[in-house]
Design an enzyme around this catalytic site. Sequence first.
Site, PDB file in Angstrom:
ATOM      1  CE1 TYR A  95      -4.402  -1.265   0.777  1.00  9.31           C
ATOM      2  CE2 TYR A  95      -3.058  -3.010   1.721  1.00  9.31           C
ATOM      3  CZ  TYR A  95      -4.269  -2.556   1.256  1.00  9.31           C
ATOM      4  OH  TYR A  95      -5.363  -3.386   1.258  1.00  9.31           O
ATOM      5  CE1 TYR A 134      -2.322  -6.661   3.680  1.00  4.86           C
ATOM      6  CE2 TYR A 134      -3.159  -6.349   1.453  1.00  4.86           C
ATOM      7  CZ  TYR A 134      -3.319  -6.238   2.811  1.00  4.86           C
ATOM      8  OH  TYR A 134      -4.467  -5.708   3.322  1.00  4.86           O
ATOM      9  NE  ARG A 144      -7.087 -10.145   4.704  1.00  4.47           N
ATOM     10  CZ  ARG A 144      -8.026  -9.280   4.306  1.00  4.47           C
ATOM     11  NH1 ARG A 144      -7.844  -7.991   4.422  1.00  4.47           N
ATOM     12  NH2 ARG A 144      -9.168  -9.702   3.805  1.00  4.47           N
ATOM     13  CG  HIS A 147      -8.365  -7.083  -0.003  1.00  5.83           C
ATOM     14  ND1 HIS A 147      -7.272  -7.768   0.497  1.00  5.83           N
ATOM     15  CD2 HIS A 147      -8.354  -5.880   0.612  1.00  5.83           C
ATOM     16  CE1 HIS A 147      -6.645  -6.998   1.379  1.00  5.83           C
ATOM     17  NE2 HIS A 147      -7.270  -5.849   1.464  1.00  5.83           N
ATOM     18  CG  HIS A 149      -9.784  -1.878   1.407  1.00  6.41           C
ATOM     19  ND1 HIS A 149     -10.096  -2.390   2.636  1.00  6.41           N
ATOM     20  CD2 HIS A 149      -8.492  -2.211   1.196  1.00  6.41           C
ATOM     21  CE1 HIS A 149      -9.050  -2.999   3.154  1.00  6.41           C
ATOM     22  NE2 HIS A 149      -8.052  -2.906   2.294  1.00  6.41           N
TER      23      HIS A 149
END
Lengths: 222, 163
Positions: A95, A134, A144, A147, A149
């Site tokens: 991120y 990640y 995870r 995905h 959000h």
Amino acid sequence: MTHPPYLHPDYASTVLRAPSRQPLEMKEDPEAAELTGPVFGHGEVDALDADLTTGHAGEPLGERIIVTGRVLDAAGRPIPGTLVEVWQANSAGRYAHQRDQHPAPLDPNFTGAGRCLTDDEGRYRFVTIKPGAYPWRNHPNAWRPAHIHFSVFGTAFTQRLVTQMYFPGDPLFAFDPIFRSIPDPAARERLVAAFDLDVTEPEWALGYRWDIVLGQTPMEDA
Amino acid sequence: MTTPSQTVGPFFGFALPYAADWELVPEGHPGAVTITGVVLDGAGEPVPDALLELWTGEPGDRGALSREGAGVSGFGRCGTAPDGSYRFRLAPPSRPYAALLVFARGLLKPVRTRVYLADAPDPLLGSLDPARRATLLARPEGQDVYRFDVRLQGEQETVFLEF
């Protein structure tokens, strides 16, 4: 039951943050502020904000994708003009956030945040790249699934939804306590987008379709 | 078939906050009040990665996203600081309360509550015992400032609502 419970100990962060009491069920009140919600004007959202692959000096690395679908109310009616916000990791699973310490590369050509208003038929459409999986420190060897959000408003503050869209066939579903916090396996599947060849653009980008259904507003007849 | 909720996670900070998001009215707006406080977890520790949204019930004449110019908006957003604190500047709502949503890592769905600026006759306040009612009452703290802490869990847990 559609939504996850507050307390799901396999997701460690819930243990000290989940309320210990059941929420108080509100009595019917047609005057309640929560039965209305903010309205976002077209002048407030730039059409370019729906393309996460532009706005930088070059193109981001990764698999270019189109994600589209409709925002619907509980009766299946489209919700036009509502704000949809998205954010995600880059194709390496990192991120653009200062607290993300995963040692995967940042991409100078990708921030990973976008927004749009739904059109007259409740449709949204984003162009982006497929985010990477990640690691996180919830438990040993925790990863995870990939995905995106999503944050959606709807027409009433009671409909406000923040969730995550997943990709079909992800081998990490079986090991992810956040995905598995939803008790009903059929409800979990409603967070998984469908690959769609009709959305896919030849020589350009893979297409995924995912509809979002908001909860019933309390004063609505089912 | 409603879409299930998932946590906002820890990494929304580069995406959801926007310029002047916590300022429903500009600085110097006549009669403006500030609501401020901290979000605390079950151990009494501040929650530094929560996102709060406030809604007064009236859209007003100022953009909810674009805060250019004067006027009043009914919607605001504020991420908590490292000390768990947040703030909103708003015009006093016509109702005795403003609606509040709290999202955070570790919250698989948001908690919702109400910030009451006055202990007025009200069906919700009237249904609660004094200790529980106190968790919904913002405390005046100086000129035009109200203090409202959100306790996610424990003894003095804030009253959370379901519609």
